[in-house]
Design an enzyme around this catalytic site. Structure first.
Site, PDB file in Angstrom:
ATOM      1  CB  SER A 261      -0.614   0.026   0.959  1.00 25.42           C
ATOM      2  OG  SER A 261      -0.302  -0.007   2.694  1.00 25.42           O
ATOM      3  CE  LYS A 262      -2.322   6.226  -3.068  1.00 20.34           C
ATOM      4  NZ  LYS A 262      -3.396   7.063  -3.224  1.00 20.34           N
ATOM      5  NE  ARG A 263       0.119  -0.218   6.104  1.00 19.16           N
ATOM      6  CZ  ARG A 263       0.896  -1.053   6.366  1.00 19.16           C
ATOM      7  NH1 ARG A 263       2.262   0.079   7.233  1.00 19.16           N
ATOM      8  NH2 ARG A 263       0.187  -2.432   6.173  1.00 19.16           N
TER       9      ARG A 263
END
Length: 486
Positions: A261-263
């Site tokens: 994910s973006k994290r």
């Protein structure tokens, strides 16, 4: 048989690295077998598909060198063909018109959830609880329409969808190069919608029709589509079409093992370009995220195309590892032709200083040596900073210490010796430094630090003799004078 693969992204966002890896696998498999690699833009979601996202996909693939062998196909342009196939299936009896409304289906689902909730209540007998669960399961089971067996419409003008008649066989089997041979009960597949009430085709129908018409022989995609294969196989069978071979590849996970994910950092493929990674390195890194061949860790595209096959795909999810990516990128930076590398490096240099002819000349001279000093293009640009910036107004602690009394004395004497040097080559300048040390019974550890401080401000740089040749006589003497006259 000519091998035909395809990459079929939806233009509802950027090209992410998972999609880039899928495209890479498909391109390499086609190239290995002298087949065709095709691109289909699945833009039927008109509300979310954008020209900007389509262009970003094309730009990302172009950056990686993953170019389709034919012009891209846009799924939205093929709607008439999708409708044609759905109607043909109705005529053949493998699909039917269904007059059940979405509201009715929603009520069915809500009733099922309500029964499931009832079954959890306290005070129920085992018999009552089992009965409620059975009712809930029946309501929430894959939908089989009452119209599949020819029930009349509620009225002549009633809207309808066209649904696939779910197969009557006991099981549906998918043979997959990664997942193996897997069977599920046919009762787990509903009478899926092929055409919506507004006449538009659904994803399931469009994908199958397009893959068949494009002549796709092998479908390599993420294993999040594995369940879809069981819903698509019956459409192939209903039309009497050959079923492609499947390879559903596990998704890429983050370093912590969670779904990427973006994290976890950069996601868009072009973000990696902007972070200073080379396309050759991205391809080599993505290739090894889910595929292996012997003990070889790093492949060029040509090397990979010569050996890539589906048997090398791994069943376990791969994890993104930026340290490994940096190592692979550093490998390709060091292996890069200096002219090509300079072309890639110029935009990063331009962020730090004016790219004058003088700076470019120094870069050309130094790059063969300095390219060992960066894992990414921005890191490499920073490693070249001493070529235009002596940092003399902001010396680090080590440099200030080197330019105290003894250091300045050595620097002054070296300045005279260097100015008298008839030749300004690496060998000649190395001789100057060694002769000075020998004449004054000094080590290079005593003479080098003040000279390095004057030339680079303490910035990391290679050996002093090469640094002086890259900077040139005039610049070297000027940098020394700036400290002697301070």
């Amino acid at each position: 048989m000519t091998i035909v693969t395809r990459f079929a992204p939806s233009p509802t966002g950027m090209l992410h690295i998972g999609g880039a890896r899928t495209a890479l696998f498909n391109a390499l498999f086609a190239k290995r077998h002298k087949g065709k690699f095709l691109l289909r833009i699945e833009d039927t979601d008109k509300a979310r598909s954008t020209p900007e996202a389509t262009q970003a996909i094309l730009d990302g693939m172009a950056w990686l060198g993953l170019i389709s062998d034919e012009a891209p196909i846009f799924q939205s342009a093929r709607e008439a063909r999708h409708v044609e196939v759905a109607l043909a299936m109705v005529e053949a009896g493998s699909a039917f018109r269904c007059y059940t409304t979405m509201e009715e289906l929603q009520k069915r689902r809500e009733a099922g959830e309500a029964k499931r909730k009832e079954a959890k209540a306290d005070g129920l007998s085992d018999e009552a609880r089992a009965s409620l669960r059975a009712e809930a399961d029946a309501l929430l089971a894959p939908y089989r329409s009452p119209y599949r067996d020819g029930a009349p419409p509620p009225n002549p003008d009633a809207p309808y969808t066209i649904r696939l008649r779910a197969p009557d066989a006991d099981t549906i089997t998918v043979r997959d190069h990664v997942q193996g041979e897997v069977s599920i009960k046919s009762s787990e597949i509903d009478d899926l919608i092929l055409l919506r009430a507004d006449g538009s085709p659904t994803y399931m129908l469009a994908v199958v029709v397009d893959d068949h018409d494009m002549g796709v022989t092998h479908i390599v995609r993420g294993d999040d589509h594995f369940r879809n294969a069981f819903r698509q196989v019956p459409i192939y069978q209903a039309m009497g079409w050959n079923i492609p071979e499947f390879a559903h590849v596990p998704l890429i996970h983050g370093p912590d093992g969670a779904k990427l994910s973006k994290r976890h950092g950069a996601q868009s493929t072009l973000e990696y370009r902007d972070m200073g990674y080379l396309p050759e390195a991205m391809n080599a890194y993505l290739l090894r995220l889910g595929w292996s061949h012997g003990d070889q860790e790093i492949f060029t595209m040509d090397e990979a195309a010569a050996v890539f096959d589906l048997s090398g795909l791994n069943k376990a999810p791969a994890r993104l590892d930026f340290d490994k990516l940096n190592d692979v990128n550093a490998h390709f930076i060091r292996a890069a032709d200096e002219t090509h590398l300079l072309h890639l490096l110029k935009p990063e240099i331009a962020k730090l200083t004016d790219l004058t002819d003088t700076v470019e000349t120094r870069l050309k001279a130094a790059l063969r040596t300095v390219k060992e000093r960066g894992n990414t293009l921005p890191e490499l640009a920073e490693a070249c900073r001493f070529l235009w910036d002596s940092n003399s107004d902001n010396l680090n602690k080590k440099a200030r210490k080197a330019l105290r009394e003894d250091g300045l004395t050595h620097l002054s004497n070296l300045r005279i010796t260097l100015d008298q040097s008839e030749s300004w080559t690496i060998d000649a300048l190395q001789d100057v430094l060694e002769s000075y040390c020998a004449a004054h019974t000094l080590s290079m550890g005593q003479v080098g630090p003040p000279l390095r401080a004057a030339l680079t401000g303490g910035l990391p740089a290679p050996d002093l003799a090469p640094v002086m040749t890259w900077l040139g006589r005039e610049e070297v003497l000027a940098r020394i004078d700036k400290h002697l006259l301070a």
